[in-house]
Design a protein around this motif. Structure first.
Motif, mmCIF file in Angstrom:
data_model
loop_
_atom_site.group_PDB
_atom_site.id
_atom_site.type_symbol
_atom_site.label_atom_id
_atom_site.label_comp_id
_atom_site.label_asym_id
_atom_site.label_seq_id
_atom_site.Cartn_x
_atom_site.Cartn_y
_atom_site.Cartn_z
ATOM 1 N N UNK A 14 -19.893 -85.846 79.946
ATOM 2 C CA UNK A 14 -21.068 -86.124 80.991
ATOM 3 C C UNK A 14 -20.784 -85.226 82.417
ATOM 4 N N UNK A 15 -19.734 -85.423 82.834
ATOM 5 C CA UNK A 15 -19.419 -84.710 84.319
ATOM 6 C C UNK A 15 -19.379 -83.434 83.913
ATOM 7 N N UNK A 16 -18.932 -82.967 82.875
ATOM 8 C CA UNK A 16 -19.128 -81.340 82.630
ATOM 9 C C UNK A 16 -20.385 -80.963 82.645
ATOM 10 N N UNK A 17 -21.515 -81.517 82.005
ATOM 11 C CA UNK A 17 -22.975 -81.140 82.173
ATOM 12 C C UNK A 17 -23.304 -81.056 83.843
ATOM 13 N N UNK A 18 -22.807 -82.050 84.597
ATOM 14 C CA UNK A 18 -23.329 -81.930 86.126
ATOM 15 C C UNK A 18 -22.259 -81.021 86.511
ATOM 16 N N UNK A 19 -21.367 -80.499 86.195
ATOM 17 C CA UNK A 19 -20.482 -79.293 86.888
ATOM 18 C C UNK A 19 -21.360 -78.094 86.568
ATOM 19 N N UNK A 20 -21.832 -78.055 85.319
ATOM 20 C CA UNK A 20 -22.726 -76.812 85.066
ATOM 21 C C UNK A 20 -23.938 -76.683 85.825
ATOM 22 N N UNK A 21 -24.472 -77.917 86.137
ATOM 23 C CA UNK A 21 -25.671 -78.094 86.919
ATOM 24 C C UNK A 21 -25.316 -77.278 88.375
ATOM 25 N N UNK A 22 -24.341 -77.985 88.837
ATOM 26 C CA UNK A 22 -23.927 -77.462 90.239
ATOM 27 C C UNK A 22 -23.340 -75.921 90.243
ATOM 28 N N UNK A 23 -22.855 -75.550 89.229
ATOM 29 C CA UNK A 23 -22.461 -73.931 89.103
ATOM 30 C C UNK A 23 -23.881 -73.134 89.178
ATOM 31 N N UNK A 24 -24.722 -73.620 88.810
ATOM 32 C CA UNK A 24 -26.050 -72.717 88.633
ATOM 33 C C UNK A 24 -26.475 -72.789 90.123
ATOM 34 N N UNK A 25 -26.344 -73.851 90.861
ATOM 35 C CA UNK A 25 -26.812 -73.946 92.188
ATOM 36 C C UNK A 25 -25.817 -73.349 93.118
ATOM 37 N N UNK A 26 -24.734 -73.603 93.211
ATOM 38 C CA UNK A 26 -23.710 -73.340 94.140
ATOM 39 C C UNK A 26 -22.725 -72.343 93.882
ATOM 40 N N UNK A 27 -22.611 -71.800 92.615
ATOM 41 C CA UNK A 27 -21.630 -70.784 92.209
ATOM 42 C C UNK A 27 -20.215 -71.428 92.030
ATOM 43 N N UNK A 28 -18.982 -70.526 92.366
ATOM 44 C CA UNK A 28 -17.743 -71.189 92.317
ATOM 45 C C UNK A 28 -17.439 -72.456 92.871
ATOM 46 N N UNK A 29 -17.055 -73.301 92.421
ATOM 47 C CA UNK A 29 -16.724 -74.573 93.047
ATOM 48 C C UNK A 29 -15.105 -74.925 93.086
ATOM 49 N N UNK A 30 -14.876 -76.119 93.841
ATOM 50 C CA UNK A 30 -13.557 -76.496 93.961
ATOM 51 C C UNK A 30 -13.632 -78.300 93.939
ATOM 52 N N UNK A 31 -12.497 -78.861 93.499
ATOM 53 C CA UNK A 31 -12.452 -80.339 93.664
ATOM 54 C C UNK A 31 -11.239 -80.605 94.559
ATOM 55 N N UNK A 32 -11.503 -81.626 95.489
ATOM 56 C CA UNK A 32 -10.435 -82.130 96.182
ATOM 57 C C UNK A 32 -10.509 -83.755 96.148
ATOM 58 N N UNK A 33 -9.190 -84.207 95.991
ATOM 59 C CA UNK A 33 -9.198 -85.817 95.980
ATOM 60 C C UNK A 33 -8.157 -86.024 97.124
ATOM 61 N N UNK A 34 -8.918 -86.661 98.086
ATOM 62 C CA UNK A 34 -8.064 -87.120 99.290
ATOM 63 C C UNK A 34 -7.422 -88.588 99.109
ATOM 64 N N UNK A 35 -6.538 -88.651 100.085
ATOM 65 C CA UNK A 35 -5.772 -89.935 99.976
ATOM 66 C C UNK A 35 -6.342 -91.219 100.535
ATOM 67 N N UNK A 36 -7.636 -90.845 101.217
ATOM 68 C CA UNK A 36 -8.144 -92.247 101.877
ATOM 69 C C UNK A 36 -9.182 -91.754 103.195
ATOM 70 N N UNK A 37 -9.325 -92.494 104.303
ATOM 71 C CA UNK A 37 -10.230 -92.026 105.188
ATOM 72 C C UNK A 37 -11.664 -92.190 104.610
ATOM 73 N N UNK A 38 -12.512 -91.403 105.420
ATOM 74 C CA UNK A 38 -13.925 -91.611 105.343
ATOM 75 C C UNK A 38 -14.174 -91.419 103.794
ATOM 76 N N UNK A 39 -13.581 -90.692 103.090
ATOM 77 C CA UNK A 39 -14.260 -90.215 101.654
ATOM 78 C C UNK A 39 -13.620 -91.310 100.791
ATOM 79 N N UNK A 40 -12.551 -91.746 101.031
ATOM 80 C CA UNK A 40 -11.741 -92.811 100.103
ATOM 81 C C UNK A 40 -11.004 -91.822 99.287
#
Length: 128
Positions: A14-40
């Motif tokens: 399910x997540x991979x399907x969404x990543x494919x959709x985001x790739x089509x719209x935005x091109x190369x992607x990256x992921x970042x998981x922060x340790x807290x603050x506003x984005x949790x």
């Protein structure tokens, strides 16, 4: 005979399907998981180069060729865990991630590695 290294990261279909959709719209992607603050601690998805990891943050793997980075302090806490990237309906704690306008939010499920897996994990790359 060389043993295959154990991946620290996987993704649901399910997540991979969404990543494919985001790739089509935005091109190369990256992921970042922060340790807290506003984005949790929800993983955020950006266009590649849209976020720069801090010194000593950890890249634990790739999803469909896109780097998945984790905050250095959060990695110290979760380094003994396997991450599975998933997607949920609804809005996460941050509004900067590319899936937000689609009414989705990325989420990570964790499980501890077995003692056998811990002895054969893929290497982690650190930012400089």
């Amino acid at each position: 005979m060389e043993t295959k290294k154990i991946s620290r990261l996987s993704v649901t279909e399910k997540a991979l399907e969404l990543i494919w959709e985001l790739e089509k719209k935005h091109g190369d992607l990256m992921f970042y998981q922060a340790g807290g603050c506003c984005e949790g601690t929800q993983p955020q998805c950006f266009e590649k180069g849209g976020y720069f990891p801090r010194m000593n943050d950890a890249m634990i793997g790739t999803i469909n060729g896109h780097e998945f980075w984790i905050d250095r302090d959060l990695f110290e806490y979760w380094q003994y865990s396997h991450f599975t990237l998933d997607i949920l309906d609804g809005f996460g704690p941050g509004g900067f991630s590319l899936e937000t306008p689609l009414g989705k939010t990325f989420k990570v499920h964790y499980r501890l590695f077995t003692p056998e897996e811990l002895q054969n994990l893929e290497e982690v790359r650190r930012s400089e």
